[in-house]
Motif scaffolding. Structure first.
Motif, PDB file in Angstrom:
ATOM      1  N   ARG A   1      28.729  -6.135   0.409  1.00 34.01           N
ATOM      2  CA  ARG A   1      27.473  -6.392   1.138  1.00 34.01           C
ATOM      3  C   ARG A   1      27.131  -7.876   1.155  1.00 34.01           C
ATOM      4  O   ARG A   1      26.661  -8.389   2.167  1.00 34.01           O
ATOM      5  N   ARG A   2      27.348  -8.570   0.039  1.00 30.50           N
ATOM      6  CA  ARG A   2      27.075 -10.021   0.000  1.00 30.50           C
ATOM      7  C   ARG A   2      27.951 -10.783   0.985  1.00 30.50           C
ATOM      8  O   ARG A   2      27.608 -11.869   1.422  1.00 30.50           O
ATOM      9  N   ASN A   3      29.099 -10.218   1.312  1.00 29.31           N
ATOM     10  CA  ASN A   3      30.026 -10.861   2.235  1.00 29.31           C
ATOM     11  C   ASN A   3      29.915 -10.303   3.652  1.00 29.31           C
ATOM     12  O   ASN A   3      30.843 -10.399   4.446  1.00 29.31           O
ATOM     13  N   ASN A   4      28.742  -9.718   3.947  1.00 29.08           N
ATOM     14  CA  ASN A   4      28.400  -9.201   5.271  1.00 29.08           C
ATOM     15  C   ASN A   4      29.221  -7.999   5.716  1.00 29.08           C
ATOM     16  O   ASN A   4      29.276  -7.690   6.900  1.00 29.08           O
ATOM     17  N   GLY A   5      29.857  -7.310   4.761  1.00 33.19           N
ATOM     18  CA  GLY A   5      30.490  -6.036   5.068  1.00 33.19           C
ATOM     19  C   GLY A   5      29.460  -4.926   4.934  1.00 33.19           C
ATOM     20  O   GLY A   5      28.365  -5.128   4.403  1.00 33.19           O
ATOM     21  N   VAL A   6      29.818  -3.768   5.422  1.00 35.98           N
ATOM     22  CA  VAL A   6      28.952  -2.595   5.314  1.00 35.98           C
ATOM     23  C   VAL A   6      29.568  -1.682   4.258  1.00 35.98           C
ATOM     24  O   VAL A   6      30.750  -1.354   4.341  1.00 35.98           O
ATOM     25  N   ALA A   7      28.775  -1.296   3.276  1.00 38.98           N
ATOM     26  CA  ALA A   7      29.248  -0.413   2.215  1.00 38.98           C
ATOM     27  C   ALA A   7      28.195   0.654   1.963  1.00 38.98           C
ATOM     28  O   ALA A   7      27.009   0.338   1.815  1.00 38.98           O
ATOM     29  N   VAL A   8      28.646   1.915   1.943  1.00 38.79           N
ATOM     30  CA  VAL A   8      27.734   3.031   1.752  1.00 38.79           C
ATOM     31  C   VAL A   8      28.308   4.007   0.734  1.00 38.79           C
ATOM     32  O   VAL A   8      29.513   4.065   0.518  1.00 38.79           O
ATOM     33  N   VAL A   9      27.403   4.771   0.143  1.00 40.37           N
ATOM     34  CA  VAL A   9      27.780   5.867  -0.741  1.00 40.37           C
ATOM     35  C   VAL A   9      27.326   7.145  -0.054  1.00 40.37           C
ATOM     36  O   VAL A   9      26.158   7.259   0.338  1.00 40.37           O
ATOM     37  N   VAL A  10      28.247   8.078   0.132  1.00 42.56           N
ATOM     38  CA  VAL A  10      27.905   9.343   0.779  1.00 42.56           C
ATOM     39  C   VAL A  10      28.291  10.511  -0.120  1.00 42.56           C
ATOM     40  O   VAL A  10      29.222  10.414  -0.917  1.00 42.56           O
ATOM     41  N   ASP A  11      27.542  11.589   0.026  1.00 41.27           N
ATOM     42  CA  ASP A  11      27.836  12.809  -0.715  1.00 41.27           C
ATOM     43  C   ASP A  11      27.634  13.995   0.216  1.00 41.27           C
ATOM     44  O   ASP A  11      27.481  13.819   1.428  1.00 41.27           O
ATOM     45  N   GLU A  12      27.603  15.196  -0.346  1.00 40.86           N
ATOM     46  CA  GLU A  12      27.483  16.380   0.492  1.00 40.86           C
ATOM     47  C   GLU A  12      26.134  16.489   1.187  1.00 40.86           C
ATOM     48  O   GLU A  12      25.985  17.264   2.135  1.00 40.86           O
ATOM     49  N   THR A  13      25.154  15.688   0.776  1.00 43.34           N
ATOM     50  CA  THR A  13      23.828  15.753   1.400  1.00 43.34           C
ATOM     51  C   THR A  13      23.644  14.755   2.540  1.00 43.34           C
ATOM     52  O   THR A  13      22.739  14.924   3.351  1.00 43.34           O
ATOM     53  N   ASN A  14      24.483  13.715   2.603  1.00 45.23           N
ATOM     54  CA  ASN A  14      24.260  12.689   3.635  1.00 45.23           C
ATOM     55  C   ASN A  14      25.538  12.225   4.338  1.00 45.23           C
ATOM     56  O   ASN A  14      25.505  11.223   5.053  1.00 45.23           O
ATOM     57  N   TRP A  15      26.642  12.930   4.166  1.00 48.92           N
ATOM     58  CA  TRP A  15      27.912  12.491   4.759  1.00 48.92           C
ATOM     59  C   TRP A  15      27.829  12.348   6.268  1.00 48.92           C
ATOM     60  O   TRP A  15      28.524  11.513   6.852  1.00 48.92           O
ATOM     61  N   ASP A  16      26.964  13.135   6.915  1.00 48.92           N
ATOM     62  CA  ASP A  16      26.890  13.110   8.375  1.00 48.92           C
ATOM     63  C   ASP A  16      26.300  11.807   8.918  1.00 48.92           C
ATOM     64  O   ASP A  16      26.415  11.521  10.110  1.00 48.92           O
ATOM     65  N   MET A  17      25.721  10.970   8.040  1.00 52.22           N
ATOM     66  CA  MET A  17      25.200   9.678   8.498  1.00 52.22           C
ATOM     67  C   MET A  17      26.318   8.720   8.901  1.00 52.22           C
ATOM     68  O   MET A  17      26.088   7.728   9.574  1.00 52.22           O
ATOM     69  N   VAL A  18      27.552   9.063   8.513  1.00 55.24           N
ATOM     70  CA  VAL A  18      28.684   8.199   8.850  1.00 55.24           C
ATOM     71  C   VAL A  18      28.851   8.111  10.366  1.00 55.24           C
ATOM     72  O   VAL A  18      29.116   7.039  10.903  1.00 55.24           O
ATOM     73  N   ARG A  19      28.669   9.213  11.083  1.00 54.11           N
ATOM     74  CA  ARG A  19      28.794   9.187  12.548  1.00 54.11           C
ATOM     75  C   ARG A  19      27.772   8.225  13.162  1.00 54.11           C
ATOM     76  O   ARG A  19      28.101   7.405  14.016  1.00 54.11           O
ATOM     77  N   GLU A  20      26.535   8.309  12.719  1.00 54.11           N
ATOM     78  CA  GLU A  20      25.488   7.417  13.231  1.00 54.11           C
ATOM     79  C   GLU A  20      25.813   5.959  12.911  1.00 54.11           C
ATOM     80  O   GLU A  20      25.643   5.078  13.757  1.00 54.11           O
ATOM     81  N   LEU A  21      26.284   5.703  11.705  1.00 55.83           N
ATOM     82  CA  LEU A  21      26.652   4.349  11.306  1.00 55.83           C
ATOM     83  C   LEU A  21      27.785   3.814  12.177  1.00 55.83           C
ATOM     84  O   LEU A  21      27.720   2.681  12.666  1.00 55.83           O
ATOM     85  N   VAL A  22      28.799   4.614  12.393  1.00 54.09           N
ATOM     86  CA  VAL A  22      29.928   4.196  13.234  1.00 54.09           C
ATOM     87  C   VAL A  22      29.445   3.904  14.649  1.00 54.09           C
ATOM     88  O   VAL A  22      29.832   2.895  15.254  1.00 54.09           O
ATOM     89  N   GLU A  23      28.598   4.760  15.189  1.00 51.97           N
ATOM     90  CA  GLU A  23      28.070   4.540  16.544  1.00 51.97           C
ATOM     91  C   GLU A  23      27.294   3.227  16.627  1.00 51.97           C
ATOM     92  O   GLU A  23      27.414   2.484  17.605  1.00 51.97           O
ATOM     93  N   LYS A  24      26.507   2.912  15.603  1.00 49.89           N
ATOM     94  CA  LYS A  24      25.760   1.645  15.580  1.00 49.89           C
ATOM     95  C   LYS A  24      26.712   0.462  15.512  1.00 49.89           C
ATOM     96  O   LYS A  24      26.488  -0.559  16.181  1.00 49.89           O
TER      97      LYS A  24
END
Length: 98
Positions: free
Chosen positions: A72-95
């Protein structure tokens, strides 16, 4: 053989990445690899994306948190996903593609 809960999350995330035609890989961290590297490394429209997968309420380790913060400090995108929020990956990719 039954899948582990984390493997189920990884499979769901990779299905999104495949459907969105995203370049990704699973870094090998044993032996000569770097400890704490997120489970999935991807490139979306020129953006560096790192995804750490968890399940059953597990949290990232101190090494994983260090790697995520460095990304994140180097302007990359880093996320933690689990069984409750994994579907946010599609929205993130679209953005990131926009």
């Amino acid at each position: 053989m039954a899948k582990t809960p984390e493997k189920v999350v990884k499979d769901k995330v990779t299905s999104v990445l495949k459907s969105e035609d995203v370049y990704y890989f699973f870094p090998a961290t044993h032996g000569y690899g770097r400890s704490g590297v997120p489970d999935i490394i991807a490139c979306v429209n020129g953006f560096f994306l790192a995804i750490e997968t968890k399940a059953n309420g597990n949290k990232p380790t101190a090494l994983q948190i260090r790697e995520i913060e460095t990304i994140r400090r180097n302007n990359g995108v880093a996320v933690v996903v689990d069984e409750t929020n994994w579907d946010m990956v599609r929205e993130l990719v679209e953005k990131l593609k926009a």
